[in-house]
Write a protein that holds these residues in place. Structure first.
Motif, PDB file in Angstrom:
ATOM      1  N   LYS A  49     -24.822  -2.940  20.047  1.00  0.00           N
ATOM      2  CA  LYS A  49     -24.086  -2.291  18.954  1.00  0.00           C
ATOM      3  C   LYS A  49     -22.628  -2.731  18.941  1.00  0.00           C
ATOM      4  O   LYS A  49     -22.090  -3.154  17.910  1.00  0.00           O
ATOM      5  CB  LYS A  49     -24.157  -0.778  19.105  1.00  0.00           C
ATOM      6  CG  LYS A  49     -23.328  -0.005  18.076  1.00  0.00           C
ATOM      7  CD  LYS A  49     -22.971   1.388  18.566  1.00  0.00           C
ATOM      8  CE  LYS A  49     -21.933   1.323  19.686  1.00  0.00           C
ATOM      9  NZ  LYS A  49     -21.500   2.664  20.136  1.00  0.00           N
ATOM     10  N   SER A  61     -24.852  -3.547  13.557  1.00  0.00           N
ATOM     11  CA  SER A  61     -24.200  -2.624  14.482  1.00  0.00           C
ATOM     12  C   SER A  61     -24.510  -1.172  14.115  1.00  0.00           C
ATOM     13  O   SER A  61     -24.804  -0.342  14.984  1.00  0.00           O
ATOM     14  CB  SER A  61     -22.686  -2.859  14.471  1.00  0.00           C
ATOM     15  OG  SER A  61     -22.025  -1.942  15.319  1.00  0.00           O
ATOM     16  N   VAL A  64     -28.252  -0.353  14.961  1.00  0.00           N
ATOM     17  CA  VAL A  64     -28.437  -0.187  16.406  1.00  0.00           C
ATOM     18  C   VAL A  64     -27.773   1.107  16.871  1.00  0.00           C
ATOM     19  O   VAL A  64     -28.282   1.800  17.757  1.00  0.00           O
ATOM     20  CB  VAL A  64     -27.869  -1.405  17.172  1.00  0.00           C
ATOM     21  CG1 VAL A  64     -28.015  -1.203  18.678  1.00  0.00           C
ATOM     22  CG2 VAL A  64     -28.588  -2.682  16.753  1.00  0.00           C
ATOM     23  N   HIS A  65     -26.640   1.446  16.245  1.00  0.00           N
ATOM     24  CA  HIS A  65     -25.949   2.693  16.581  1.00  0.00           C
ATOM     25  C   HIS A  65     -26.859   3.898  16.335  1.00  0.00           C
ATOM     26  O   HIS A  65     -26.909   4.838  17.142  1.00  0.00           O
ATOM     27  CB  HIS A  65     -24.677   2.808  15.741  1.00  0.00           C
ATOM     28  CG  HIS A  65     -23.767   3.919  16.171  1.00  0.00           C
ATOM     29  ND1 HIS A  65     -22.548   4.151  15.576  1.00  0.00           N
ATOM     30  CD2 HIS A  65     -23.894   4.871  17.127  1.00  0.00           C
ATOM     31  CE1 HIS A  65     -21.971   5.186  16.151  1.00  0.00           C
ATOM     32  NE2 HIS A  65     -22.773   5.646  17.092  1.00  0.00           N
ATOM     33  N   GLU A  68     -29.400   3.940  19.044  1.00  0.00           N
ATOM     34  CA  GLU A  68     -28.724   4.330  20.287  1.00  0.00           C
ATOM     35  C   GLU A  68     -28.491   5.839  20.326  1.00  0.00           C
ATOM     36  O   GLU A  68     -28.699   6.490  21.360  1.00  0.00           O
ATOM     37  CB  GLU A  68     -27.387   3.593  20.384  1.00  0.00           C
ATOM     38  CG  GLU A  68     -26.541   4.008  21.582  1.00  0.00           C
ATOM     39  CD  GLU A  68     -25.075   3.645  21.407  1.00  0.00           C
ATOM     40  OE1 GLU A  68     -24.361   3.634  22.419  1.00  0.00           O
ATOM     41  OE2 GLU A  68     -24.648   3.402  20.260  1.00  0.00           O
TER      42      GLU A  68
END
Length: 334
Positions: A49, A61, A64-65, A68
């Protein structure tokens, strides 16, 4: 090291990390909750990220954040339900696919709708509401929660190599509630088009660096939806055939009256905005369909459905009265 080299290095490293995530997810599927595997998964996603954001892959990003944040939530809860693990596996696979596409084309980026569809399809498949499970500060992927704004205006681009004609056009169209972007050449028009959200282009045909047909041909490679009005004293049968191929909204001879020019451009703007409204309506209806799936599975989404139904009603009224479209910020919904 050039920006391209930096991005290439990121793609290679991120691919290895996502492969590592796949191993961690596989281990989690074979045993009960494993804190070490979850920590490893979280660290790898966190690295991907952050690095994606640094090298300019902002949407990657953000995606993926979101994943996450989900992993972090499960880490805090000390458990990952089987259905949620399936979601994480598929999300990880999609990140791997995204990186593979970037390796071939560093300009690759899925659209917001594709991102939303991917998350929501997973949500429906597993009867999970990712937006409920993620933390409150998880990034938004365009769930159409914003209300239309009445202070937004459409943008009309005027392209002509004669500055006087540009001024005349702007004066003729000054009664329209639109913003103007002006260009003195086709090349400048392309540069301005790349910088601005343009609803309608009004372009001359004969220009020294690039003629109007070639200009719009380049525009169509970037945008299939912008409405085009050719404004010229030079048109023939061949030109008309090209206009059809380029899906031109209209051709106006420069000898036409101000009222005719004004009405033609106004109709082009309304047509574009109604098309935007219809696109928003389609997306909202899709979201409502997804939410009803959640509702049937016991998720508390009644208020969200009601809010979206109200927006559908508002958009429907706008579509039925195109005069309202000129002042609505429909792109915020999309």
């Amino acid at each position: 090291m050039s920006q391209v080299d930096i991005r290439r290095e990121f793609i290679e490293e991120a691919t290895e990390l996502i492969e590592d995530c796949e191993v961690a997810l596989t281990n989690l599927s074979k045993q009960s909750y494993n804190p070490e595997a979850v920590d490893r998964l979280f660290r790898d996603l966190h690295t991907v990220k952050g690095s994606a954001g640094v090298v300019g892959f902002s949407k990657l990003s953000e995606f993926v954040h979101a994943v996450e944040d989900a992993v972090n939530l499960y880490r805090e809860q000390g458990k990952i339900p089987d259905q949620s693990l399936t979601i994480l596996v598929e999300a990880n696979d999609w990140i791997a696919f995204w990186l593979e596409k970037l390796a071939d084309d560093m300009d690759y980026c899925p659209g917001d709708v594709e991102l939303l569809d991917h998350l929501n399809m997973l949500k429906v498949k597993e009867n999970i509401d990712l937006r409920v499970e993620l933390k409150d500060n998880a990034p938004s992927f365009g769930t159409f929660e914003d209300e239309p704004s009445e202070d937004n205006q459409p943008t009309v681009m005027l392209v002509d190599d004669e500055p006087t004609m540009l001024q005349i056009l702007e004066t003729y169209l000054s009664d329209l509630p639109v913003n103007f972007v002006k260009a003195n050449s086709a090349q400048e028009g392309l540069e301005q088009f790349n910088k601005n959200e343009v609803d309608v282009i009004v372009s001359d045909l004969r220009m020294p660096d690039m003629n109007g047909v070639d200009f719009i041909t380049e525009v169509r490679k970037r945008d299939q939806k912008v409405e085009v009005v050719f404004f010229s004293a030079h048109a023939n049968r061949q030109s008309l055939e090209q206009f059809i191929k380029l899906r031109t909204f209209a051709f106006i001879d420069k000898s036409e009256s101000r009222i005719e020019i004004l009405n033609t451009v106004a109709n082009a703007v309304k047509t574009k905005r109604v098309a935007d409204a219809l696109a928003c309506l389609t997306k909202l209806n899709f979201e409502i369909y997804l939410d009803f799936n959640l509702l049937r599975n016991g998720k508390p989404v009644e208020d969200r459905i009601q809010s979206k139904l109200e927006k559908v009603a508002k958009l429907t009224s706008i579509i039925s009265d195109p005069e309202l479209v000129l002042g609505m910020d429909l792109k915020r919904i999309a």
